[in-house]
Design a protein around this motif. Sequence first.
Motif, mmCIF file in Angstrom:
data_model
loop_
_atom_site.group_PDB
_atom_site.id
_atom_site.type_symbol
_atom_site.label_atom_id
_atom_site.label_comp_id
_atom_site.label_asym_id
_atom_site.label_seq_id
_atom_site.Cartn_x
_atom_site.Cartn_y
_atom_site.Cartn_z
ATOM 1 N N ILE A 1 0.406 -1.234 -0.405
ATOM 2 C CA ILE A 1 -0.194 -0.145 0.098
ATOM 3 C C ILE A 1 0.709 1.187 -0.254
ATOM 4 C CG2 ILE A 1 -2.159 1.265 1.189
ATOM 5 C CD1 ILE A 1 -2.324 -0.991 2.352
ATOM 6 N N TYR A 2 0.978 1.847 -1.012
ATOM 7 C CA TYR A 2 1.017 3.412 -1.576
ATOM 8 C C TYR A 2 0.571 4.840 -0.933
ATOM 9 C CZ TYR A 2 4.526 0.070 -3.294
ATOM 10 O OH TYR A 2 5.355 -1.224 -3.500
ATOM 11 N N ILE A 3 1.752 5.685 -0.250
ATOM 12 C CA ILE A 3 0.156 7.015 -0.435
ATOM 13 C C ILE A 3 1.352 7.818 -1.191
ATOM 14 C CG2 ILE A 3 -1.051 6.427 1.705
ATOM 15 C CD1 ILE A 3 1.179 8.146 3.887
ATOM 16 N N ASP A 4 0.627 8.491 -1.685
ATOM 17 C CA ASP A 4 1.027 10.103 -2.206
ATOM 18 C C ASP A 4 0.059 11.358 -2.069
ATOM 19 O OD1 ASP A 4 -0.514 9.577 -3.887
ATOM 20 O OD2 ASP A 4 1.031 10.492 -5.227
ATOM 21 N N ASP B 1 -4.084 10.767 -1.302
ATOM 22 C CA ASP B 1 -3.662 9.738 -1.952
ATOM 23 C C ASP B 1 -3.299 7.914 -2.125
ATOM 24 O OD1 ASP B 1 -5.901 11.830 -3.970
ATOM 25 O OD2 ASP B 1 -3.887 12.559 -3.898
ATOM 26 N N GLY B 2 -3.863 7.332 -2.765
ATOM 27 C CA GLY B 2 -2.536 6.884 -2.467
ATOM 28 C C GLY B 2 -2.819 5.161 -3.695
ATOM 29 N N TYR B 3 -2.200 4.133 -3.683
ATOM 30 C CA TYR B 3 -2.787 3.082 -4.453
ATOM 31 C C TYR B 3 -2.518 2.023 -3.599
ATOM 32 C CZ TYR B 3 2.212 1.807 -6.749
ATOM 33 O OH TYR B 3 3.619 1.978 -6.662
ATOM 34 N N PHE B 4 -2.534 0.214 -4.330
ATOM 35 C CA PHE B 4 -1.858 -1.033 -3.470
ATOM 36 C C PHE B 4 -2.548 -1.565 -4.521
ATOM 37 C CE2 PHE B 4 -6.594 -0.119 -2.813
ATOM 38 C CZ PHE B 4 -7.293 -2.054 -3.404
ATOM 39 N N GLU B 5 -1.431 -2.849 -4.760
ATOM 40 C CA GLU B 5 -1.429 -4.090 -5.519
ATOM 41 C C GLU B 5 -2.454 -4.981 -5.117
ATOM 42 O OE1 GLU B 5 2.789 -5.093 -5.396
ATOM 43 O OE2 GLU B 5 3.624 -3.148 -5.968
ATOM 44 N N CYS B 6 -3.349 -5.410 -6.522
ATOM 45 C CA CYS B 6 -3.863 -6.463 -5.847
ATOM 46 C C CYS B 6 -4.312 -7.492 -6.914
ATOM 47 C CB CYS B 6 -5.424 -5.756 -5.698
ATOM 48 S SG CYS B 6 -6.233 -5.396 -7.770
ATOM 49 N N ASP B 7 -4.284 -8.544 -6.773
ATOM 50 C CA ASP B 7 -5.552 -9.581 -8.073
ATOM 51 C C ASP B 7 -6.137 -9.161 -8.913
ATOM 52 O OD1 ASP B 7 -4.362 -12.612 -8.998
ATOM 53 O OD2 ASP B 7 -7.097 -12.200 -8.410
ATOM 54 N N LEU B 8 -5.912 -9.324 -10.400
ATOM 55 C CA LEU B 8 -6.395 -8.785 -11.323
ATOM 56 C C LEU B 8 -7.824 -9.559 -11.527
ATOM 57 C CD1 LEU B 8 -7.759 -7.472 -14.383
ATOM 58 C CD2 LEU B 8 -5.880 -9.293 -15.062
ATOM 59 N N LYS B 9 -7.978 -10.712 -11.367
ATOM 60 C CA LYS B 9 -8.847 -11.637 -11.238
ATOM 61 C C LYS B 9 -10.533 -11.537 -10.104
ATOM 62 C CE LYS B 9 -8.548 -14.536 -14.482
ATOM 63 N NZ LYS B 9 -8.193 -15.482 -14.729
ATOM 64 N N GLU B 10 -9.858 -10.957 -8.990
ATOM 65 C CA GLU B 10 -10.354 -10.713 -7.869
ATOM 66 C C GLU B 10 -11.206 -9.227 -8.000
ATOM 67 O OE1 GLU B 10 -9.979 -11.781 -2.592
ATOM 68 O OE2 GLU B 10 -8.102 -10.309 -3.888
ATOM 69 N N GLN C 1 -0.023 3.951 -15.534
ATOM 70 C CA GLN C 1 -0.800 4.502 -14.766
ATOM 71 C C GLN C 1 -0.481 4.070 -13.167
ATOM 72 O OE1 GLN C 1 -4.194 4.913 -15.545
ATOM 73 N NE2 GLN C 1 -3.248 4.597 -18.131
ATOM 74 N N PHE C 2 -1.180 3.898 -12.804
ATOM 75 C CA PHE C 2 -0.971 4.087 -11.464
ATOM 76 C C PHE C 2 0.403 4.619 -10.887
ATOM 77 C CE2 PHE C 2 -5.089 2.084 -11.299
ATOM 78 C CZ PHE C 2 -5.456 3.307 -11.673
ATOM 79 N N PRO C 3 0.803 3.549 -10.761
ATOM 80 C CA PRO C 3 2.798 3.456 -9.970
ATOM 81 C C PRO C 3 3.745 4.511 -10.704
ATOM 82 C CG PRO C 3 2.657 1.534 -10.467
ATOM 83 C CD PRO C 3 1.548 2.475 -11.140
ATOM 84 N N ALA C 4 3.236 5.198 -12.134
ATOM 85 C CA ALA C 4 3.755 6.160 -12.543
ATOM 86 C C ALA C 4 3.358 7.620 -11.934
ATOM 87 C CB ALA C 4 3.738 6.300 -13.789
ATOM 88 N N ALA C 5 2.255 7.376 -12.217
ATOM 89 C CA ALA C 5 1.497 9.016 -11.530
ATOM 90 C C ALA C 5 1.147 9.129 -10.362
ATOM 91 C CB ALA C 5 0.352 8.312 -12.239
ATOM 92 N N PHE C 6 1.459 7.986 -9.444
ATOM 93 C CA PHE C 6 1.619 8.471 -7.601
ATOM 94 C C PHE C 6 3.259 9.147 -7.486
ATOM 95 C CE2 PHE C 6 -2.304 6.209 -7.935
ATOM 96 C CZ PHE C 6 -3.499 7.132 -7.180
ATOM 97 N N ARG C 7 3.816 8.411 -8.413
ATOM 98 C CA ARG C 7 5.627 9.047 -7.894
ATOM 99 C C ARG C 7 5.695 10.278 -9.159
ATOM 100 N NH1 ARG C 7 5.327 3.368 -8.106
ATOM 101 N NH2 ARG C 7 6.978 2.654 -6.196
ATOM 102 N N LYS C 8 4.889 11.013 -9.508
ATOM 103 C CA LYS C 8 4.987 12.619 -9.820
ATOM 104 C C LYS C 8 3.642 12.953 -9.978
ATOM 105 C CE LYS C 8 5.868 10.312 -14.256
ATOM 106 N NZ LYS C 8 5.574 10.533 -15.625
ATOM 107 N N PHE D 1 3.887 17.515 -12.715
ATOM 108 C CA PHE D 1 4.651 16.144 -14.109
ATOM 109 C C PHE D 1 6.222 15.729 -13.009
ATOM 110 C CE2 PHE D 1 1.025 16.486 -16.361
ATOM 111 C CZ PHE D 1 0.483 15.769 -15.673
ATOM 112 N N LEU D 2 6.188 16.802 -11.833
ATOM 113 C CA LEU D 2 7.647 16.438 -11.450
ATOM 114 C C LEU D 2 7.948 14.530 -10.212
ATOM 115 C CD1 LEU D 2 8.112 20.059 -9.950
ATOM 116 C CD2 LEU D 2 9.270 18.678 -11.674
ATOM 117 N N PRO D 3 9.114 14.259 -10.680
ATOM 118 C CA PRO D 3 8.886 13.014 -9.815
ATOM 119 C C PRO D 3 9.376 13.505 -8.308
ATOM 120 C CG PRO D 3 11.428 13.687 -11.446
ATOM 121 C CD PRO D 3 10.045 14.569 -11.714
ATOM 122 N N LYS D 4 8.283 12.820 -7.894
ATOM 123 C CA LYS D 4 8.396 12.514 -6.224
ATOM 124 C C LYS D 4 8.977 11.379 -5.324
ATOM 125 C CE LYS D 4 4.477 13.562 -5.462
ATOM 126 N NZ LYS D 4 2.913 13.717 -4.845
ATOM 127 N N GLY D 5 9.500 11.543 -4.202
ATOM 128 C CA GLY D 5 9.538 10.683 -3.398
ATOM 129 C C GLY D 5 7.666 10.416 -2.665
#
Lengths: 177, 145
Positions: A63-66, A80-89, A155-162, A167-171
């Motif tokens: 789980i990541y927050i940004d 804001d943030g995102y989390f990794e999950c299973d596609l089928k689920e 998509q999400f991982p890229a979008a959330f790290r800017k 669109f500046l890169p960030k932690g």
Amino acid sequence: MEFNKDGLLPPEDYSLTLNELRSSILVRGPHNDLPWDVKWRLYLVDNLEALVQQLWDVGIENIYIDGSFVEEKAHPNDIDGYFECDLKELASGELERKLNALDPYKIWTWDSSSRKSYRGFTKKQLPMWHKYRVELYPHFGQPSGILDEYGNQQQFPAAFRKTRDSFLPKGIVKIID
Amino acid sequence: MIKTESAYKKALEKLQEDQDFIQKQRKVLADMDLTKEQVEKALQPAITFHEQLKEEVIYYERIKRGEFEPIINFHNLGKSLIAYRIYLGLSQQELAERLDVSPSQVSRDERNEYYGATLERLQHVMEAMQMIAKTEIQSEKLLLA
């Protein structure tokens, strides 16, 4: 952890527990004389904890927050943030059902038609934002394998790290147990 | 919040990329063992994310045209100050010169959407931009009617 001259965390994934987050610069502030709404930031983390706990309960770990919460902004509107999950689920609706079984307000949906306006805000927000001021998106890996200029998946991982506007890169922060 | 023409153009590019990505993704998912309904369900987060960026772009276009939302009880007054500067086509540096402060001060104020600024400072910024905000006082019942 320190903000750079752009008010961003230097690009990196910072792993923090929720309590480490509470005592970090992101909640306590950068220790200067500038305004910083510690009470509001703590409130956001409390709300985040409720949703993170639900995700942990259904076996979601990454789980990541940004968003402006991880930027040098006194009073961010939300987390804001995102989390990794299973596609089928996700695709079967099983993930939503399991999460909504845990949430008293049944806020887990990413259907655009369930978004509502909030006065003075630019964009319509999902139910989880209205209830918790937290917006967490599922990311199921990209079968297409498209990478952006930094080698991140699109998509999400890229979008959330800017930053969202320039669109500046960030932690960002990874929430760990 | 989109604040510059270059950020606006990047957002437009991103919108197009997202649209292409969603289409490609739809095809990839359809080739997997998923029903049409499941494909659409899996795409919902990407579509919602895309729609939100679209709304940011629309907001920028509206403020460039000089269309502003009413300010309720000073909620979003700070955001409206930024929007008005964008409408005028003033850079942060130009506003800083008008205010006789450093550009980093304006940059910081805008990053914070003027959180913590005194009424006097807000007034000063409005005057520097010749911005007029008219406050109309109503009871909550009347406002929501």
